[in-house]
Design an enzyme around this catalytic site. Sequence first.
Site, PDB file in Angstrom:
ATOM      1  N   GLY A 189       2.893 -31.347 -24.657  1.00  0.00           N
ATOM      2  CA  GLY A 189       1.482 -31.592 -24.397  1.00  0.00           C
ATOM      3  C   GLY A 189       0.612 -30.891 -25.423  1.00  0.00           C
ATOM      4  O   GLY A 189       0.882 -30.924 -26.622  1.00  0.00           O
ATOM      5  N   GLY A 190      -0.429 -30.200 -24.904  1.00  0.00           N
ATOM      6  CA  GLY A 190      -1.386 -29.542 -25.775  1.00  0.00           C
ATOM      7  C   GLY A 190      -0.749 -28.500 -26.680  1.00  0.00           C
ATOM      8  O   GLY A 190      -1.241 -28.239 -27.785  1.00  0.00           O
ATOM      9  N   GLY A 242       6.792 -46.014 -62.429  1.00  0.00           N
ATOM     10  CA  GLY A 242       5.735 -45.208 -61.837  1.00  0.00           C
ATOM     11  C   GLY A 242       6.262 -43.874 -61.344  1.00  0.00           C
ATOM     12  O   GLY A 242       5.545 -42.868 -61.350  1.00  0.00           O
ATOM     13  N   ALA A 243       7.517 -43.851 -60.942  1.00  0.00           N
ATOM     14  CA  ALA A 243       8.099 -42.615 -60.427  1.00  0.00           C
ATOM     15  C   ALA A 243       8.133 -41.545 -61.521  1.00  0.00           C
ATOM     16  O   ALA A 243       8.035 -40.352 -61.240  1.00  0.00           O
ATOM     17  CB  ALA A 243       9.501 -42.866 -59.871  1.00  0.00           C
TER      18      ALA A 243
END
Lengths: 670, 510
Positions: free
Chosen positions: B169-170, B404-405
């Site tokens: 939960g929180g 691009g890598a």
Amino acid sequence: MFKKILIANRGEIACRIIRTARAMGIATVAVHSEADRDALHVEMADEAVAIGPSPAAQSYLVIDAIVEACRATRAEAVHPGYGFLSEREAFAEALRAAGIAFIGPNPHAIAAMGDKIASKRFARAAGVSTVPGNLDVVRDAAHAVAIAEAIGYPVMIKASAGGGGKGMRIAHASSEVADGFARATSEAAASFGDDRVFIEKFIENPRHIEIQVLGDRHGNVIHLGERECSIQRRNQKVLEEAPSPLLDPETRALMGAQAVALARAVDYDSAGTVEFVAGQDKSFFFLEMNTRLQVEHPVTELVTGIDIVEQMIRIAAGEPLAIRQEDVRMRGWAVEARIYAEDPTRGFLPSTGRLTTYRPPATGTRDGATVRVDTGVGEGGAISIFYDPMIAKLVTHAPTRDEAVAAQSHALDSFAIQGIRHNIPFLSALMAHPRWKEARLSTGFIAEEFGAEFVNPVPTGAVALRLAAVAAAVDAKLNDRKRRISGQMPVARPVVFERRRTVAIGGRDIVFTIESGEGGGDRWTLHVEGGGPVAVEGAWRPGEPVWHGTVAGERIAVGVVPVPNGALLSHAGAFADARVYTMREAELARLMPEKVAGGSGKQVLCPMPGLLREVLVGEGQAVKTGESLAVVEAMKMENVLKAERDGTVAKILVKPGDSLGFEAVILEFA
Amino acid sequence: MRHVLVDLDRRRAEAAAGGGERRVAAQHAKGKLTARERIELLLDPGSFEEYDTFVEHRSVDFGMEKTRIPGDGVVTGWGTVNGRAVVVFSKDFTVFGGSLSETHAGKITKVQDLAMKIRAPIIGLFDAGGARIQEGVAALGGYGEVFRRNAEASGVIPQISVIMGPCAGGDVYSPAMTDFIVMVRDTSYMFVTGPDVVKTVTNESVSAEDLGGARVHTTRSSIADMAFDDDVEALLQVRRLVDFLPANNRAGVPEWPSFDDVERREDALDTLVPENPNTPYDIKELVAKVVDEGDLFEIQGAFARNIVTGFARIGGRTVGVVANQPLVLAGVLDSDASRKAARFVRFCDSFEIPILTIVDVPGFLPGTAQEYGGLIKHGAKLLFAYSQATVPMVTVITRKAFGGAYDVMASKHVGADVNYAWPTAQIAVMGAKGAVEIIFRQDIGDPGKIAGRTRDYEERFLSPFVAAERGYIDEVIRPRSTRRRVARAFAMLRSKAAEKPWRKHDNIPL
């Protein structure tokens, strides 16, 4: 003398031959397959010639390619090493035809001794004692049973063209003969391209003793004494020593004389080995003659001081032997251990891959003991699936057997290999075994004392205490540095290092108080509770794979992999997870639950890269623990995978002929 | 005076007893240590200073006024790890199940504020049942206060969460906002909603372990950075982690005397990259041979194993290591690997930890699963992280650096300071076969021509020298001398100064 020779081999033996050639001022040519392009023997030789793809059958075994390499480099002679073409009559003939000298015996001698059946007939004729047996080639399984019954059990089924344990099976009853015949035949065909096998009496509790002979082209033949190679696993030699603890001078002289007689009978003109099987009563019978340099020749070199490769080269160049029989003296004792890329804890399955760490022990002579390492690899080298999985031969020599064994133990402890599995723990355990120390040997030693699989012993008693001391020293070294980290709070009370600690090792807690010694750094005194003070000294630094030092005055080497609050230690065959805790940490650690290693166990995985030869079970079939499931061929050996649990085969995911990677799933249980 | 001291001792003993003998025994029976025992292991012996020992909750609803236990379910304070100050809070499962009340939250925020004041790392040990339901919204308010401070502290002081029991939960959001989450196998789990709620809402049956255990969070969700077998091991490893981390974003990396020569030559590295470009090798061997004493502390070691991230030291000083792992998926960059490395790079940059990047990357992983999963933005996270990093960055290309890598993996262009390549490096837009089939499409029917073109392409582009000719690579180095080269580069970069324009914060493609 030759100006340039070619070495038609690879690995440690190629390197070893290059060393002697170099010392004699002879230039060397290496040959190599694709897989061996960066191998050590290629690097060491003056020249190197590529002779084909990685499989030996397409490179090291191709006679024409080697003859061509000689022509291209103008090599005057070829040393064949052992294995590969070393005992091929056709190779010696091809070299002769090309006008190139063969550093080995004449083709006639190879032919005479190369066939096990023919060699026995020769031996009998030369007055050498031989084992009862039937020298006929076995036609089929039924014929095999008939022969075996006639000789009486147990019997040994052997490949006619064989060697090195391949194509050999022992049968204790008629029921085992058919299967043994089939396996021996198929292995013989796969390994030697010749499926002929024969059967002979198997001697109980036998020892393997062999005589090194040297003959020249001028009719001189001498022997260099014996080697005992009784410590074998599945007929593969593991430990060798010279001299043999079994022999007395009379037996030695008798065996030597027979070996020399046999060599003379075939005009033997190089280094060769006459192998005998010996009973515990010192009776001995001719086994075979190997017409080549033996793997284990270094033990003879160390006790006699004679460089056998040098002698072979001189003989091939036509020089008469400069050593007379009476010049040969055996001094001290030599022990050799073969270090293999195989996992002793998993049925000795071969292991391949890159040697990410390879640090052999220091070689040379110290305190009267000599350490020699013959190897064909270095750190960053690879053990390939294509060839023999031997990594190195570790040889020690000292005035007595006990001292040579102690030196071997220490050298094994100092040997660091990572990246692949290896048999050093097993070899260390052998060295520590009382029966080995007492020299009560037989070729069944390993099977009798260790069974099929090796379990790393848990350290106990003095060994545990010694390892605990090393763990404490490692911990102290690391703790000392932690207390020197930057950014500490400027407070009056520095970090407290609790000196009373406990080492949890082998299920035991050893409590001690540690005190830094004079000069700080590398010396400590442990006041062990319930024992006296133990002085520890070692210059180990984090990152080093082996701890060298003294514990209570004894010089030891211990493999170290540091873990938080301790180290994984290896020593004398034992592995130990040693945790060093403060008393409070130990108290809390005791509250922690035991974790059991959870394996799925539902899958059978390929234990090494190889070729799937056969699946012996079907889907839906119920199998019992220990039952054979599949046969994988790797490194020319057939490996039978057995069920580790009872269960029903749910699914088979591969088929014969498939090339399998490490841990590829072969089948699944329900 | 005497009776006052006796009273203090009595009150302290009462607080130290936590939920009492029975609950402590139950905690031990579950294979878990108590809040205070855990702090003892985490901190240097005798260094813990406890605060708010006597805090009690103020709730009067549902009979809560009848049970008050000093400490209120969380032990807070500070101490040292190898002499360096750290702030700590440790949830006490034996007191109200470790549940969070207003006063419990107040204890945590108080030490969060302390950590920020003294700019020291904060470590939270979690073993709790969530909000104290009896307090209702007061507990929720407490959570919010903790969360906001987590966000405030992010990038200022290292925040570490160790999950040593339930965390639901929180309770999960505070760890989620910290830098590292460590879990304990078999005894810890984390989820927003538990198995019962899952069953009610989705009719899915799942155990707590399968929903949010250490294995799930270290291998699938990537919520946890690492997991250990038990409380003792986990806490001792957190001490090891702390040894790598700076106290705060201005303190600089910690340093200790190294036993390892920075000039150490490693001949074995010359044969690390196999002849066959498609044969994998273990990049961790290279990492081990380059850093001090072979010691790498891996972060997210079980997740996206095609990229390796972790802390190590060179010359006794911490560096962050990012390395493509050819052993797994050929070291390709996919969404998971990009996210994992991006977060690690951001952490290092926040705390001034220099970054060593080791490159062997065949490109980004193609496919609908990747594209639908947002590969573009996930890949951009890593690109972004490197592009805006200002810490010293050294890059070594061992083999492939394609497309691009290549740019993404700490190339010169995105701001790396020193870029090395091994002679085995292949810096190109793509592999030879693909390239030739595009450039010489008309020759596809002619295998002979294609083979020739492929050879030409390989010779021209599949080497480090085209890039070196342009200065994209500072030097082509012998593999065996990598440690010396890298160590010297970082030593040289110690005085690196980098200015960035003012902004409130960047807008990384989240």
